[in-house]
Design a protein around this motif. Structure first.
Motif, PDB file in Angstrom:
ATOM      1  N   ARG A 105      44.974 -16.799  15.808  1.00  0.00           N
ATOM      2  CA  ARG A 105      44.178 -17.122  16.985  1.00  0.00           C
ATOM      3  C   ARG A 105      42.711 -17.103  16.616  1.00  0.00           C
ATOM      4  NH1 ARG A 105      46.681 -13.963  22.214  1.00  0.00           N
ATOM      5  NH2 ARG A 105      48.888 -14.385  21.834  1.00  0.00           N
ATOM      6  N   MET A 106      41.960 -18.066  17.139  1.00  0.00           N
ATOM      7  CA  MET A 106      40.527 -18.098  16.890  1.00  0.00           C
ATOM      8  C   MET A 106      39.823 -17.012  17.706  1.00  0.00           C
ATOM      9  SD  MET A 106      39.842 -20.361  14.610  1.00  0.00           S
ATOM     10  CE  MET A 106      38.050 -20.291  14.782  1.00  0.00           C
ATOM     11  N   LEU A 107      38.827 -16.380  17.095  1.00  0.00           N
ATOM     12  CA  LEU A 107      38.011 -15.382  17.775  1.00  0.00           C
ATOM     13  C   LEU A 107      36.782 -16.044  18.385  1.00  0.00           C
ATOM     14  CD1 LEU A 107      38.145 -12.617  15.016  1.00  0.00           C
ATOM     15  CD2 LEU A 107      39.318 -12.563  17.226  1.00  0.00           C
ATOM     16  N   ASP A 108      36.247 -15.446  19.420  1.00  0.00           N
ATOM     17  CA  ASP A 108      35.030 -15.976  20.036  1.00  0.00           C
ATOM     18  C   ASP A 108      33.834 -15.809  19.111  1.00  0.00           C
ATOM     19  OD1 ASP A 108      36.399 -16.681  22.342  1.00  0.00           O
ATOM     20  OD2 ASP A 108      36.039 -14.738  23.298  1.00  0.00           O
ATOM     21  N   GLU A 109      33.819 -14.728  18.338  1.00  0.00           N
ATOM     22  CA  GLU A 109      32.779 -14.525  17.333  1.00  0.00           C
ATOM     23  C   GLU A 109      33.407 -13.908  16.104  1.00  0.00           C
ATOM     24  OE1 GLU A 109      30.940 -10.217  18.649  1.00  0.00           O
ATOM     25  OE2 GLU A 109      30.014 -12.026  19.476  1.00  0.00           O
ATOM     26  N   LYS A 110      32.757 -14.069  14.974  1.00  0.00           N
ATOM     27  CA  LYS A 110      33.317 -13.630  13.706  1.00  0.00           C
ATOM     28  C   LYS A 110      33.457 -12.112  13.652  1.00  0.00           C
ATOM     29  CE  LYS A 110      32.692 -14.308   8.723  1.00  0.00           C
ATOM     30  NZ  LYS A 110      31.826 -14.910   7.678  1.00  0.00           N
ATOM     31  N   ALA A 111      34.621 -11.624  13.219  1.00  0.00           N
ATOM     32  CA  ALA A 111      34.792 -10.202  12.907  1.00  0.00           C
ATOM     33  C   ALA A 111      34.191  -9.978  11.532  1.00  0.00           C
ATOM     34  CB  ALA A 111      36.275  -9.832  12.922  1.00  0.00           C
ATOM     35  N   PHE A 112      33.073  -9.258  11.491  1.00  0.00           N
ATOM     36  CA  PHE A 112      32.252  -9.239  10.278  1.00  0.00           C
ATOM     37  C   PHE A 112      31.627  -7.869  10.110  1.00  0.00           C
ATOM     38  CE2 PHE A 112      28.277 -11.025   8.074  1.00  0.00           C
ATOM     39  CZ  PHE A 112      28.929 -11.177   6.859  1.00  0.00           C
ATOM     40  N   GLY A 113      32.012  -7.181   9.053  1.00  0.00           N
ATOM     41  CA  GLY A 113      31.466  -5.856   8.802  1.00  0.00           C
ATOM     42  C   GLY A 113      32.531  -4.938   8.235  1.00  0.00           C
ATOM     43  N   CYS A 114      32.287  -3.646   8.310  1.00  0.00           N
ATOM     44  CA  CYS A 114      33.219  -2.625   7.829  1.00  0.00           C
ATOM     45  C   CYS A 114      33.770  -1.867   9.030  1.00  0.00           C
ATOM     46  CB  CYS A 114      32.522  -1.678   6.860  1.00  0.00           C
ATOM     47  SG  CYS A 114      31.974  -2.483   5.345  1.00  0.00           S
ATOM     48  N   PHE A 115      35.088  -1.950   9.219  1.00  0.00           N
ATOM     49  CA  PHE A 115      35.703  -1.400  10.414  1.00  0.00           C
ATOM     50  C   PHE A 115      36.714  -0.318  10.049  1.00  0.00           C
ATOM     51  CE2 PHE A 115      34.109  -5.499  11.621  1.00  0.00           C
ATOM     52  CZ  PHE A 115      33.644  -5.319  12.924  1.00  0.00           C
ATOM     53  N   ARG A 116      36.733   0.730  10.847  1.00  0.00           N
ATOM     54  CA  ARG A 116      37.632   1.850  10.618  1.00  0.00           C
ATOM     55  C   ARG A 116      39.045   1.489  11.088  1.00  0.00           C
ATOM     56  NH1 ARG A 116      36.674   6.588   8.766  1.00  0.00           N
ATOM     57  NH2 ARG A 116      34.428   6.252   8.840  1.00  0.00           N
ATOM     58  N   GLN A 117      40.022   1.797  10.245  1.00  0.00           N
ATOM     59  CA  GLN A 117      41.418   1.492  10.518  1.00  0.00           C
ATOM     60  C   GLN A 117      42.218   2.787  10.627  1.00  0.00           C
ATOM     61  OE1 GLN A 117      42.251  -1.825  10.739  1.00  0.00           O
ATOM     62  NE2 GLN A 117      40.176  -2.458  10.139  1.00  0.00           N
ATOM     63  N   GLN A 118      43.125   2.841  11.579  1.00  0.00           N
ATOM     64  CA  GLN A 118      43.995   4.000  11.740  1.00  0.00           C
ATOM     65  C   GLN A 118      45.226   3.884  10.844  1.00  0.00           C
ATOM     66  OE1 GLN A 118      44.550   3.741  16.088  1.00  0.00           O
ATOM     67  NE2 GLN A 118      43.556   5.735  16.221  1.00  0.00           N
ATOM     68  N   ASN A 119      45.609   5.004  10.256  1.00  0.00           N
ATOM     69  CA  ASN A 119      46.836   5.082   9.474  1.00  0.00           C
ATOM     70  C   ASN A 119      47.989   5.273  10.451  1.00  0.00           C
ATOM     71  OD1 ASN A 119      48.989   5.766   7.854  1.00  0.00           O
ATOM     72  ND2 ASN A 119      47.825   7.138   6.537  1.00  0.00           N
ATOM     73  N   LEU A 120      48.735   4.211  10.704  1.00  0.00           N
ATOM     74  CA  LEU A 120      49.783   4.228  11.724  1.00  0.00           C
ATOM     75  C   LEU A 120      51.152   4.638  11.176  1.00  0.00           C
ATOM     76  CD1 LEU A 120      48.790   0.889  13.492  1.00  0.00           C
ATOM     77  CD2 LEU A 120      48.182   3.220  14.178  1.00  0.00           C
ATOM     78  N   GLU A 121      51.303   4.634   9.854  1.00  0.00           N
ATOM     79  CA  GLU A 121      52.585   4.973   9.233  1.00  0.00           C
ATOM     80  C   GLU A 121      52.333   5.840   8.000  1.00  0.00           C
ATOM     81  OE1 GLU A 121      55.640   4.295  10.220  1.00  0.00           O
ATOM     82  OE2 GLU A 121      55.127   3.030  11.947  1.00  0.00           O
ATOM     83  N   PRO A 122      51.939   7.093   8.200  1.00  0.00           N
ATOM     84  CA  PRO A 122      51.582   7.955   7.062  1.00  0.00           C
ATOM     85  C   PRO A 122      52.707   8.133   6.045  1.00  0.00           C
ATOM     86  CG  PRO A 122      50.883   8.947   9.138  1.00  0.00           C
ATOM     87  CD  PRO A 122      51.743   7.790   9.494  1.00  0.00           C
ATOM     88  N   ALA A 123      53.961   7.972   6.476  1.00  0.00           N
ATOM     89  CA  ALA A 123      55.084   8.155   5.553  1.00  0.00           C
ATOM     90  C   ALA A 123      55.357   6.922   4.697  1.00  0.00           C
ATOM     91  CB  ALA A 123      56.347   8.520   6.335  1.00  0.00           C
ATOM     92  N   SER A 124      54.663   5.826   4.960  1.00  0.00           N
ATOM     93  CA  SER A 124      54.898   4.619   4.169  1.00  0.00           C
ATOM     94  C   SER A 124      54.510   4.846   2.709  1.00  0.00           C
ATOM     95  CB  SER A 124      54.075   3.450   4.731  1.00  0.00           C
ATOM     96  OG  SER A 124      54.093   2.353   3.831  1.00  0.00           O
ATOM     97  N   PRO A 125      55.330   4.431   1.766  1.00  0.00           N
ATOM     98  CA  PRO A 125      54.954   4.577   0.355  1.00  0.00           C
ATOM     99  C   PRO A 125      53.706   3.792  -0.002  1.00  0.00           C
ATOM    100  CG  PRO A 125      56.892   3.179   0.582  1.00  0.00           C
ATOM    101  CD  PRO A 125      56.648   3.797   1.925  1.00  0.00           C
ATOM    102  N   TYR A 126      53.392   2.769   0.764  1.00  0.00           N
ATOM    103  CA  TYR A 126      52.193   1.977   0.490  1.00  0.00           C
ATOM    104  C   TYR A 126      50.918   2.707   0.914  1.00  0.00           C
ATOM    105  CZ  TYR A 126      55.640  -1.658  -0.160  1.00  0.00           C
ATOM    106  OH  TYR A 126      56.727  -2.386  -0.602  1.00  0.00           O
ATOM    107  N   LEU A 127      51.066   3.720   1.777  1.00  0.00           N
ATOM    108  CA  LEU A 127      49.909   4.493   2.236  1.00  0.00           C
ATOM    109  C   LEU A 127      49.907   5.897   1.640  1.00  0.00           C
ATOM    110  CD1 LEU A 127      49.765   3.430   6.000  1.00  0.00           C
ATOM    111  CD2 LEU A 127      48.631   2.401   4.017  1.00  0.00           C
ATOM    112  N   ARG A 128      50.625   6.086   0.573  1.00  0.00           N
ATOM    113  CA  ARG A 128      50.655   7.385  -0.094  1.00  0.00           C
ATOM    114  C   ARG A 128      49.234   7.796  -0.494  1.00  0.00           C
ATOM    115  NH1 ARG A 128      53.688   5.895  -3.906  1.00  0.00           N
ATOM    116  NH2 ARG A 128      55.680   6.299  -2.856  1.00  0.00           N
ATOM    117  N   GLY A 129      48.802   8.987  -0.048  1.00  0.00           N
ATOM    118  CA  GLY A 129      47.466   9.472  -0.384  1.00  0.00           C
ATOM    119  C   GLY A 129      46.378   9.023   0.568  1.00  0.00           C
ATOM    120  N   PHE A 130      46.721   8.202   1.572  1.00  0.00           N
ATOM    121  CA  PHE A 130      45.713   7.705   2.506  1.00  0.00           C
ATOM    122  C   PHE A 130      45.274   8.796   3.480  1.00  0.00           C
ATOM    123  CE2 PHE A 130      45.977   3.559   0.976  1.00  0.00           C
ATOM    124  CZ  PHE A 130      45.209   2.679   1.727  1.00  0.00           C
ATOM    125  N   SER A 131      44.031   8.715   3.901  1.00  0.00           N
ATOM    126  CA  SER A 131      43.527   9.564   4.971  1.00  0.00           C
ATOM    127  C   SER A 131      44.096   9.104   6.305  1.00  0.00           C
ATOM    128  CB  SER A 131      42.001   9.511   5.016  1.00  0.00           C
ATOM    129  OG  SER A 131      41.434   9.815   3.765  1.00  0.00           O
TER     130      SER A 131
END
Length: 311
Positions: free
Chosen positions: A158-184
């Motif tokens: 979907r097109m956004l009304d304005e560009k998503a541009f910058g550094c954004f904080r992401q939540q760790n939604l699946e801490p048990a995932s092997p791909y997120l091993r060691g993530f905050s």
């Protein structure tokens, strides 16, 4: 263990100076172990910069990586020297009979186009289908991830009304995932896109969102049935990549906001801060580790066996 690169590839010297373990193909051939074969389908205009970024991340693990550079067969790049492309890249049609442990499909600056209007869309669909028989694990990045989501699940961007541009904080939604091993519990990642996919649509397709933001939406998605990860943002970016994009748009007179949460005090005259590097290495290191733990030793079996070979 090192990443295997041609000695004349620019990334070889760049990564060697940074302390990444790099090995020439001649020395690699003398070792009695099987390297992981990972391909990079590079759709970005700045090919060399993108090569360096991904080689830096997947080459930072103790495992030996045989890194292959792939391009679309008919599409000709205008931003990278022809001799570089001829020496280091192989068109997809030349590798379609080969097997890969991992395969990365990069983003592309064509978000404004419907997928069907992209000149190489038909061949890219062929590539995406091919990953199901010839690739053990696929990683789609930004537009590349959205293309995989569209192809396999019919979920359109979907097109956004304005560009998503910058550094954004992401939540760790699946801490048990092997791909997120060691993530905050959360992490920061660069974002630079005019499009999005919604969490509701992704989850309705039966996929799992691993990282996400209330501000810029889903970030990292696992598609277990297709042995794939989709990331819509850019852990691979260098410290100055957002600055380069911002300076380019300012110079061209293109309306653009200062990338948020990137410059100290939001002041573009100050050097930007990199606050995503450690999590970038964690994610790609975890991906490579999962490939190592689950891929068949016999490469001919890739695409034919269970994805969990650890038991």
């Amino acid at each position: 263990m090192p990443i295997t690169l041609p000695r004349t590839l620019p990334a070889y010297d760049v990564l060697s100076r940074e302390g990444v373990m790099v090995m020439g193909k001649e020395k690699s051939a003398q070792q009695d172990i099987r390297p992981l074969k990972i391909g990079l389908l590079n759709l970005m205009p700045k090919k060399i910069q993108t090569e360096n970024q991904f080689a830096r991340l997947i080459g930072a693990t103790p495992l030996q990586i045989d890194f292959r550079l792939i391009r679309m067969t008919e599409h000709q790049t205008k931003n990278t020297a022809a001799d570089h492309m001829a020496e280091f890249y192989r068109p997809f049609q030349e590798v379609r009979d080969e097997k890969f442990d991992g395969f990365i499909i990069t983003g592309a600056p064509i978000e404004h186009l419907p997928f069907e209007e992209v000149t190489y869309w038909n061949e890219l669909q062929e590539v995406m289908d091919w990953t199901q028989t010839n690739v053990h694990s696929t990683f789609g990045v930004c537009w590349g991830g959205m293309a995989l989501l569209k192809h396999f699940h019919g979920v359109d961007k979907r097109m956004l009304d304005e560009k998503a541009f910058g550094c954004f904080r992401q939540q760790n939604l699946e801490p048990a995932s092997p791909y997120l091993r060691g993530f905050s519990d959360d992490c920061v990642i660069p974002v630079s896109r005019w499009t999005e996919n919604t969490r509701e649509e992704i989850e309705a397709a039966g996929l799992k969102v691993l990282l996400g933001s209330d501000v810029v939406g889903p970030c990292l998605v696992e598609d277990a049935d297709h042995r794939a990860l989709y990331i819509f943002n850019h852990f691979e970016y260098d410290s100055g990549t957002l600055k380069e994009e911002y300076d380019r748009d300012v110079a061209n007179g293109t309306p653009i906001n200062v990338p948020g949460n990137y410059y100290p005090d939001n002041d573009p005259t100050k050097p930007p801060q990199n606050r995503w590097r450690s999590h970038a290495h964690l994610l790609y290191g975890n991906w490579v580790s999962e490939i190592y733990l689950t891929t068949p030793f016999d490469q001919s079996l890739i695409g034919q066996t269970s994805t969990d070979l650890r038991s």
